[in-house]
Scaffold this motif. Sequence first.
Motif, PDB file in Angstrom:
ATOM      1  N   LEU A 116      39.280  29.322  41.166  1.00  0.00           N
ATOM      2  CA  LEU A 116      40.519  28.550  41.232  1.00  0.00           C
ATOM      3  C   LEU A 116      41.696  29.401  41.667  1.00  0.00           C
ATOM      4  CD1 LEU A 116      40.202  26.329  38.022  1.00  0.00           C
ATOM      5  CD2 LEU A 116      39.975  25.603  40.409  1.00  0.00           C
ATOM      6  N   VAL A 117      41.708  30.659  41.255  1.00  0.00           N
ATOM      7  CA  VAL A 117      42.816  31.534  41.616  1.00  0.00           C
ATOM      8  C   VAL A 117      42.717  31.984  43.072  1.00  0.00           C
ATOM      9  CG1 VAL A 117      43.863  33.784  41.136  1.00  0.00           C
ATOM     10  CG2 VAL A 117      43.166  32.315  39.247  1.00  0.00           C
ATOM     11  N   SER A 118      41.515  32.200  43.573  1.00  0.00           N
ATOM     12  CA  SER A 118      41.336  32.698  44.933  1.00  0.00           C
ATOM     13  C   SER A 118      41.746  31.649  45.962  1.00  0.00           C
ATOM     14  CB  SER A 118      39.871  33.101  45.159  1.00  0.00           C
ATOM     15  OG  SER A 118      39.654  33.481  46.509  1.00  0.00           O
ATOM     16  N   ALA A 119      42.343  32.125  47.054  1.00  0.00           N
ATOM     17  CA  ALA A 119      42.772  31.202  48.113  1.00  0.00           C
ATOM     18  C   ALA A 119      41.591  30.610  48.858  1.00  0.00           C
ATOM     19  CB  ALA A 119      43.699  31.929  49.107  1.00  0.00           C
ATOM     20  N   ARG A 120      40.479  31.326  48.919  1.00  0.00           N
ATOM     21  CA  ARG A 120      39.289  30.840  49.617  1.00  0.00           C
ATOM     22  C   ARG A 120      38.154  30.496  48.665  1.00  0.00           C
ATOM     23  NH1 ARG A 120      38.194  34.865  54.600  1.00  0.00           N
ATOM     24  NH2 ARG A 120      38.308  36.459  52.965  1.00  0.00           N
TER      25      ARG A 120
END
Length: 311
Positions: free
Chosen positions: A130-134
């Motif tokens: 959820l935190v990662s952009a990808r």
Amino acid sequence: MGELVTGEAVALELRPARLPSRALAVLLDLVVAVVVYMAVTIALVASTASLDVAAQTALSIAAFVLVLVGGPIAVETLSHGRSLGKVACGLRVVRDDGGPVRFRHSLVRGLIGVIEILMTFGVVACIASLVSARGRRLGDVFAGTLVVRERVPAASGGVMPPPPPWLAGRFSGLDLSAVPDELWLAVRQYLARMGQLDVHVGRAMAERLAADVAARTGAPVPQEVPPPAYLAAVLQERQARESRRAFGDPRGGGGSVPLGPAAAWPPSPASPTAASQQGTPPTAPPRNGQAEEPRDVRPERRPGTGFVPPA
């Protein structure tokens, strides 16, 4: 769409997989792994009943490591990033540069996956995704990998209508070099989907796009030309120039055609413009109130002799 740059400096547009599809793929893989582990455990219990407790425990631990840890690593390595769950969800694990994963990538993903998926019940993996952009989890970050979607839903775009024939060759003298590719793409998308848009929304979008194209070309939109027809004619002129530049076809652009009155566009099948496009020969007016049959039409199942009876 995410952009990945390969080692040859080629930009790849890939769609990263998000948390719902990745969670479903991991759940399917875990179900298969647990079923295989239970079958292996039952076989070990039946075959090692005569051994002591320490040997049975060691074999159980070895079976757990081989099936739940080594199994996914081997499957992901041999299938180049496609486990059973990922195949069902249309996903694939690739490197950061878009290439196929190797054993070291799968090994790092599998070892870290034991901590962030098995030991924490997937909580750490969900938070990291959820935190990662990808949408990458910790195993992807340390291994330098990315999970992408292989099955992208096809766009339901309509057929791009051709420009009206009375505009053929009308805009052959326009300077289209200043029109950017992004604007051409917007024009193509509008023409392919203008039948699905609301009437007022489509008219406003056509006027805006036509004004943008006219501002880049330096010539205003003719008053008698509707904006959709103008966009279709200018786009066809651009495609004709690209065809002549690529293949040297002198017939890529339409010749100069005398302009007629602006008909409704796109033309309906019953209009004279549509009939002329389909190649229907015009019929002569009736003589003495009786329709005259065209002489060049031959009856079916009768060979033509070339003889025409006198009138």
